[in-house]
Design an enzyme around this catalytic site. Structure first.
Site, short mmCIF file in Angstrom:
data_model
loop_
_atom_site.label_atom_id
_atom_site.label_comp_id
_atom_site.label_asym_id
_atom_site.label_seq_id
_atom_site.Cartn_x
_atom_site.Cartn_y
_atom_site.Cartn_z
N ASP A 114 0.01 12.42 5.85
CA ASP A 114 0.23 12.78 7.25
C ASP A 114 0.92 14.13 7.33
O ASP A 114 1.90 14.38 6.63
CB ASP A 114 1.10 11.73 7.94
CG ASP A 114 0.31 10.50 8.36
OD1 ASP A 114 -0.90 10.43 8.03
OD2 ASP A 114 0.89 9.61 9.02
N ASP A 173 2.67 15.45 9.72
CA ASP A 173 3.97 15.50 10.40
C ASP A 173 5.08 15.02 9.48
O ASP A 173 5.91 14.18 9.83
CB ASP A 173 3.94 14.70 11.70
CG ASP A 173 3.48 13.27 11.52
OD1 ASP A 173 2.81 12.98 10.51
OD2 ASP A 173 3.77 12.44 12.39
N GLU A 197 -4.53 1.72 8.58
CA GLU A 197 -3.49 1.10 7.75
C GLU A 197 -3.77 -0.39 7.55
O GLU A 197 -3.51 -0.94 6.47
CB GLU A 197 -2.12 1.30 8.39
CG GLU A 197 -0.96 0.90 7.50
CD GLU A 197 0.36 1.40 8.05
OE1 GLU A 197 0.78 2.51 7.67
OE2 GLU A 197 0.96 0.69 8.88
#
Length: 288
Positions: free
Chosen positions: A142, A144, A235
């Site tokens: 990811d 971020d 996920e």
């Protein structure tokens, strides 16, 4: 294939360092950084890192890349594959020797869930068309997030998964946020499960990762045909796959923490951490 039992010379008594299927569970203090890096460097592997920076998420690229150049597999050959709908917003970064950036243009999305599910589609396509010929290992990460400390060759294996920080101390598998609806392809029945893994960092051999990424994409497509969306999108599918296709290495939450949470005593070092952000501001459609 190199199989290293990281705990053979170093021990931690406060945490589990081996899974119940007898593969390493990697924590600080269970491996020799110089030794394991040296062993893998002799093989000179090529490592791909896939990140998606769609819409306003391009703002996180600079810190992710700058910190990666300080801490992620230093002195290894690394290519960052940046999937974005805003190529002009990709920052210019000073990269180390043998390290590169490749930009992949993808469509914009209306919902953040579509970004999550769409990255499995586009990653499957581009791995098949391009990346599989350019790398030996692949990490999905990811954007971020920021690296804070060493993230080295101890993370490499055929298939490496990271324990979710919110559930790694939970011994009751029925409290894991698995998909519990039988209608979804991500369904995991009550009473089953090993750990709950995050989808924010995972990696492995190129072909093993290709199979896993394609699986998440195809299962999500099947769910969509049946008008259902797994509770935690990719996920959920990742956790089902890893239940029946065990990781060859499990990484502790050191390998993906969060700035939202205090660091407990068993986390000796935070290697990478997700940033605090205003989801309503950065996500498509205000986070809905």
């Amino acid at each position: 294939m190199v199989r290293l039992f990281l705990g053979c010379f170093f021990r931690r008594t406060d945490v589990n360092t081996v899974t119940n299927w007898n593969v390493p569970l990697v924590w600080e203090g269970t491996f020799d950084p110089a030794l394991i890096d040296d062993m893998y460097k002799k093989m000179d592997p090529r490592v791909a890192v896939v990140v998606f920076a769609v819409g306003k998420y391009t703002r996180f690229l600079k810190n992710f890349l700058d910190s990666g150049e300080k801490h992620f597999l230093i002195d290894f050959r690394v290519t960052y594959y940046i999937f974005t709908d805003n190529e002009k917003d990709v920052p210019k970064i000073e990269l180390g020797k043998g390290r590169n950036i490749t930009i992949i243009t993808v469509p914009s999305a209306m919902r953040w869930q579509d970004v999550v599910l769409g990255r499995m589609k586009w990653a499957t396509i581009i791995i098949d068309k391009q990346i599989r010929d350019e790398a030996d290992y692949l990490f999905m990460m990811d954007v971020d997030s920021v690296f804070h400390n060493r993230f080295g060759a101890e993370s490499l294996s055929q298939l490496s998964a990271v324990l979710h920080r919110g559930y790694y101390k939970n011994t009751d598998r029925d409290r894991f946020p698995y998909e519990r609806r039988p209608e979804s392809k991500a369904y995991i029945p009550a009473g089953e499960g090993d750990y709950y893994y995050t989808a924010a960092v995972w990696g492995g051999y190129m072909e093993d990762m290709y199979r896993l990424v394609r699986y998440c994409y195809e299962q999500s497509e099947e769910d969509a045909k049946n008008k259902i969306e797994a509770v935690w999108q990719e996920e959920s599918h990742l956790n089902r796959y890893l239940l029946y296709n065990k990781p060859t290495k499990v990484l502790s939450p050191e390998y993906l923490w969060s700035d939202y949470d205090q660091v407990p005593s068993d986390i000796k070092v935070v290697r990478i951490s997700q940033l605090v952000k205003n989801y309503a501001e950065v996500r498509p459609n205000g986070g809905n």
